[in-house]
Design an enzyme around this catalytic site. Structure first.
Site, short mmCIF file in Angstrom:
data_model
loop_
_atom_site.label_atom_id
_atom_site.label_comp_id
_atom_site.label_asym_id
_atom_site.label_seq_id
_atom_site.Cartn_x
_atom_site.Cartn_y
_atom_site.Cartn_z
N SER A 241 1.35 -1.40 -0.13
CA SER A 241 -0.57 0.01 0.12
C SER A 241 0.56 1.79 -0.26
O SER A 241 2.11 1.21 0.46
CB SER A 241 -0.73 0.15 1.04
N LYS A 242 0.42 2.43 -0.17
CA LYS A 242 0.86 3.83 0.07
C LYS A 242 1.71 3.64 1.02
O LYS A 242 3.13 4.40 0.64
CB LYS A 242 0.02 4.87 -0.01
#
Ligand code: GLU
Length: 466
Positions: A241-242
């Site tokens: 994820s980010k």
């Protein structure tokens, strides 16, 4: 002769080309290219609200950067809606699908009641076996008749046989009440019409496979070979994820990783060939197969990516590397190199590419070859120039004037010069780096001299000698 392989990459254009998508594209590309097959690109833009032309452009750009060339034109799923509806209507006509007139309220009431009774909330429409004469003149959806009993076995090349009880499959909608096809139908019709033989995609689509298989079966179409690949996790083992940093292919391009290194790394992300870490495209195409794909999620490891990128930079031919760096500067909107700078860069490549993991690192080392006189020494370089005993650089000039300009000769000549001045070459190196590059950290002095040539070298030394 076996059927030619056709694979596809089918991204939804709702954002940039992320690392997971890029890896899926690469696996499909490798599988097809290694078998003389075709690799197709389909943009799954049926969701009009979430699909954007910018996202499509970003995906195409990312594929282009990664060198993942596809056969034929890009196919827009949305544009094929008429064909998708045609298939639904065919199934309707053949009695393999039916019109369902249930309203939203009725479906909600069904679910509530099933829940209260502790039964499955999968909707079972009362219209499945209804007599068409009883049909009202009202909006309807078209639902497929899912098998009621038995099992569906997804024979997956990565996951093995995955068995799903047919009771878990509902009579999914094929056409909405406004006549538009659903995504699940679109995927199957497109894959069939495009002649896709192998569906290689993330294992988040595994459950879809069972539902999609219903449509293949109802149409009497041959199933594709499925290979659902485990998703990518971050170094901490959690879903990427980010939080884990850069996610988009474009961000890696902007960081200056060479595309060949990125391909090599992405190929290793979930697939292996013995202990091989570093390999070429040709090897990857030759070796890539489903047996090498692991069942557990691969972990993204930036160190490994950098290491491979460094090895690729060292291997790429000088002219090709120059070309890639020019493209990198263009893509990142950095000032372009002049023709002379670009030529110098190529000339210097032999002493730049060995230890650079990214293009910015390489360009940093290339500074001496890109700069023009007068060279502005930075603070460290200024210090090195201050520390050198007066006049020594000036004396060096005539000495070098007569030296023959080969690396060995220069080395011998500078060592002799140092000795004559009761010093070591090491002591001369810092001021020479400062004079030639204006920096304290540079390629070797001799390499720089070879790249710059006699006139430019002497001019820079003279400038610094003041
Ligand atoms: N459009 C889907 C996605 O972006 C892929 C569908 C498929 O590969 O079948 O996840």
């Amino acid at each position: 002769m076996s059927q030619p392989v056709v694979t596809r990459f089918a991204p939804s254009p709702t954002g940039f080309l992320h690392i997971g998508g890029a890896r899926t594209a690469l696996f499909n590309w490798l599988y097809a290219r290694g078998r003389g097959g075709k690799f197709l690109l389909r943009i799954e833009d049926t969701d009009r609200e979430r699909s954007t032309p910018e996202a499509t452009a970003a995906i195409l750009q990312g594929m282009d950067w990664l060198g993942l060339d596809y056969d034929g034109d890009v196919i827009s799923q949305f544009e094929r809606a008429g064909r998708h509806a045609e298939v639904a209507l065919k199934l309707l006509a053949e009695g393999k699908a039916y019109k369902c007139f249930a309203t939203q309220d009725e479906i909600a009431a069904f679910r509530e009641q099933s829940k209260a009774e502790g039964k499955s909330t999968l909707y079972r429409s009362p219209w499945r076996d209804s007599d068409p004469d009883t049909h009202p003149d009202a909006p309807f959806v078209v639902r497929i008749k899912a098998p009621k009993e038995g099992e569906t076995v997804i024979q997956d090349e990565v996951q093995g046989n995955v068995t799903i009880k047919n009771q878990q499959l509902d009579d999914m909608i094929l056409l909405r009440s406004d006549g538009t096809p659903v995504y699940m139908l679109a995927v199957v019709v497109d894959d069939h019409d495009m002649g896709v033989t192998h569906v290689i995609r993330g294992d988040d689509h595994l459950n879809n496979a069972a539902r999609q298989m219903m449509i293949y079966t109802a149409m009497g179409w041959p199933l594709p070979v499925y290979a659902h690949i485990p998703l990518i996790h971050g170094a901490d083992g959690k879903k990427l994820s980010k939080r884990h940093g850069a996610l988009g292919a474009q961000e890696y391009q902007a960081m200056g990783y060479p595309a060949a290194g990125m391909r090599n790394y992405l190929a290793r992300l979930g697939w292996s060939h013995g202990d091989d870490e570093f390999f070429t495209d040709a090897q990857a195409k030759d070796w890539f197969n489903f047996d090498g794909i692991g069942k557990s999620p691969a972990r993204f490891d930036t160190k490994k990516l950098e290491n491979l990128c460094g090895q690729h930079i060292a291997e790429i031919e000088d002219a090709a590397l120059r070309h890639e760096i020019v493209a990198y500067l263009d893509a990142t909107k950095e000032p372009a190199l002049t023709e002379a700078q670009s030529e110098n860069l190529e000339k210097a490549m032999f002493c730049l590419k060995d230890r650079a993991k990214t293009f910015p690192e390489l360009l940093e080392k290339a500074q001496f070859a890109l700069a023009s006189r007068p060279i502005e020494p930075d603070a460290k370089a200024q210090k090195a120039l201050r520390n050198v005993s007066d006049g020594i650089l000036g004396e060096l000039t005539p000495h070098l004037q007569s030296a023959s300009w080969s690396r060995d000769e220069l080395e011998a000549s500078l060592n002799a010069f140092a000795e004559a001045h009761d010093t070591k070459f090491g002591k001369l190196a810092a001021p020479l780096r400062a004079a030639l590059a204006g920096r304290a950290v540079t390629p070797s002095v001799f390499d720089m001299m070879m790249v710059l040539g006699r006139d430019e070298t002497l001019a820079r030394i003279q400038d610094a000698a003041g």
